[in-house]
Design a protein around this motif. Structure first.
Motif, short mmCIF file in Angstrom:
data_model
loop_
_atom_site.label_atom_id
_atom_site.label_comp_id
_atom_site.label_asym_id
_atom_site.label_seq_id
_atom_site.Cartn_x
_atom_site.Cartn_y
_atom_site.Cartn_z
N UNK A 1 -54.56 -41.29 33.90
CA UNK A 1 -55.65 -41.10 32.94
C UNK A 1 -57.00 -41.48 33.59
N UNK A 2 -58.07 -41.03 32.95
CA UNK A 2 -59.43 -41.39 33.43
C UNK A 2 -60.22 -41.99 32.27
N UNK A 3 -61.15 -42.86 32.61
CA UNK A 3 -62.08 -43.40 31.62
C UNK A 3 -63.37 -42.59 31.71
N UNK A 4 -63.84 -42.11 30.58
CA UNK A 4 -65.09 -41.34 30.55
C UNK A 4 -66.12 -42.09 29.70
N UNK A 5 -67.28 -42.22 30.25
CA UNK A 5 -68.35 -42.83 29.43
C UNK A 5 -69.71 -42.50 30.06
N UNK A 6 -70.73 -42.42 29.25
CA UNK A 6 -72.09 -42.15 29.77
C UNK A 6 -72.77 -43.43 30.19
N UNK A 7 -72.48 -44.53 29.44
CA UNK A 7 -73.21 -45.76 29.73
C UNK A 7 -72.32 -46.88 30.24
N UNK A 8 -71.08 -46.57 30.47
CA UNK A 8 -70.18 -47.61 30.95
C UNK A 8 -69.59 -48.41 29.80
N UNK A 9 -68.54 -49.14 30.07
CA UNK A 9 -67.89 -49.92 29.03
C UNK A 9 -67.23 -51.12 29.64
N UNK A 10 -66.21 -51.66 28.91
CA UNK A 10 -65.56 -52.84 29.46
C UNK A 10 -64.15 -52.93 28.88
N UNK A 11 -63.37 -53.80 29.52
CA UNK A 11 -62.03 -54.11 29.03
C UNK A 11 -62.01 -55.59 28.74
#
Lengths: 115, 153
Positions: free
Chosen positions: B8-18
Motif C-alpha cells: 500500500x501507499x500513503x497519499x497526502x498533500x501536506x503530510x501526516x503522522x502515525x
C-alpha cells in the motif's frame, strides 16, 4: 406313432441297469424318434474276451448284420450326439458301440466315471 | 495497521503522522511523521511498539488493486443462435419413428440370421424317409406285474 408323446411314453430310459444299457437306450431312443427302426442288444463278454463293454444296433426284425448306409449314417450321428451330450468316451465300429471307460449312472441321469 | 497491505501507499498533500497510543493508559508513546506525496507504506509497517496501537492521521491509505478479476463477456454473449420459435413438425417426428423402427428391424434380422447360421452348424440325426407306420416298441421297463392268480395246487 412317431409323435413326441409316444416317444416319451414308450421309451423310458432305465437308470438302474448300468451305463451300457442306459447309453444304448438313449441312442436307440434318439433313432426311433427320427423314424429309424432301431434295436440294440449287448455284444461280447468283456471279462471273457477282454473287449470293451459294448452293444450292437440292428434293424428291427432283421439279423444283426450291416445296416443300410443311410441308417448307418444316422446311427453314427446319434451316437456322436449322445456321447457329446453326456460326455461319454465311446468307440464305434460300424454298428458296434462300446464304452471306453467304466461308468456309473447317477440318479440325476448323468454318467460318472468309476475310479 | 495489520489490515494494511504490504504494497500500500500513503497519499497526502501536506503530510501526516502515525501515532502509537498505549492500549491501556491511552498515553501517546511515539509519533512518526509521514512526508507529503506518495509514500510507500512498507517501512512504516515495520515499526512495532508492544502494547500500542498505531493510528494513521491525515493520510489516505491506498491498497493495491487485486491481481484477480473477472472479465465479463458482455451483453448477449450467452444467447443461442438457434431459432427460438422453432417447433418440430409432425413429419419430422414420423421420420424419426420410421428410422427407429427400421433400425430395430435390421437388428432383429441380423440376430435371426446369426441364429439360423448357428442352427445350420448343429449336427442332426437325419429322419428316416420311410418311417414305420406301426412301431411296436417294447418298453425296457417291465410291465406291471398282474396280481398273482390264486395258486392252483
Amino acid at each position: 406313432m412317431t409323435s413326441r408323446r409316444y416317444i416319451k411314453r414308450v421309451w423310458r430310459v432305465p437308470k438302474d441297469r448300468g451305463a451300457l444299457e442306459y447309453f444304448a437306450t438313449l441312442v436307440v431312443k434318439a433313432l426311433v424318434k427320427h423314424g429309424w427302426p432301431a434295436r440294440w442288444k449287448p455284444c461280447g463278454d468283456p471279462e471273457a474276451d477282454g473287449w470293451l463293454d459294448g452293444f450292437v444296433i440292428y434293424e428291427q426284425g432283421k439279423d444283426t448284420g450291416d445296416l443300410p448306409p443311410d441308417f448307418q449314417n444316422a446311427t453314427e450321428i446319434a451316437v456322436r450326439i449322445v456321447a457329446r451330450t453326456y460326455r461319454v468316451d465311446v468307440t464305434q465300429h460300424y454298428n458296434w458301440v462300446g464304452l471306453n471307460r467304466p461308468y456309473v449312472v447317477t440318479t440325476s441321469g448323468h454318467f460318472k466315471e468309476e475310479k | 495497521m495489520t489490515n494494511i497491505h504490504r504494497k500500500a501507499v500513503f497519499l497526502s498533500a501536506a503530510g501526516g503522522r502515525i501515532d502509537f497510543v498505549h492500549d491501556e493508559s491511552g498515553e501517546l508513546l511515539a509519533s512518526v511523521a509521514i512526508p507529503p506525496g506518495r509514500i510507500d507504506a512498507a517501512p512504516y509497517l515495520d515499526i512495532e511498539i508492544e502494547g500500542a496501537t498505531a493510528e494513521i492521521i491525515d493520510v489516505a491509505v491506498v491498497n493495491p488493486r487485486s491481481a484477480y478479476g473477472a472479465v465479463e463477456y458482455g451483453e448477449g454473449s450467452f444467447d443461442t443462435a438457434a431459432n427460438p420459435e422453432f417447433q418440430p413438425t409432425p413429419a419430422s417426428a414420423l421420420e424419426a419413428d420410421m428410422r427407429h423402427m427400421m433400425r430395430k428391424l435390421q437388428g432383429t434380422e441380423k440376430r435371426l440370421q446369426a441364429r439360423m447360421a448357428a442352427l445350420d452348424t448343429l449336427e442332426r440325426i437325419p429322419d428316416n424317409p420311410e418311417p414305420l407306420i406301426e412301431a411296436p416298441a417294447p418298453s425296457p421297463e417291465p410291465a406291471p406285474v398282474p396280481s398273482p392268480a390264486p395258486a392252483a395246487e
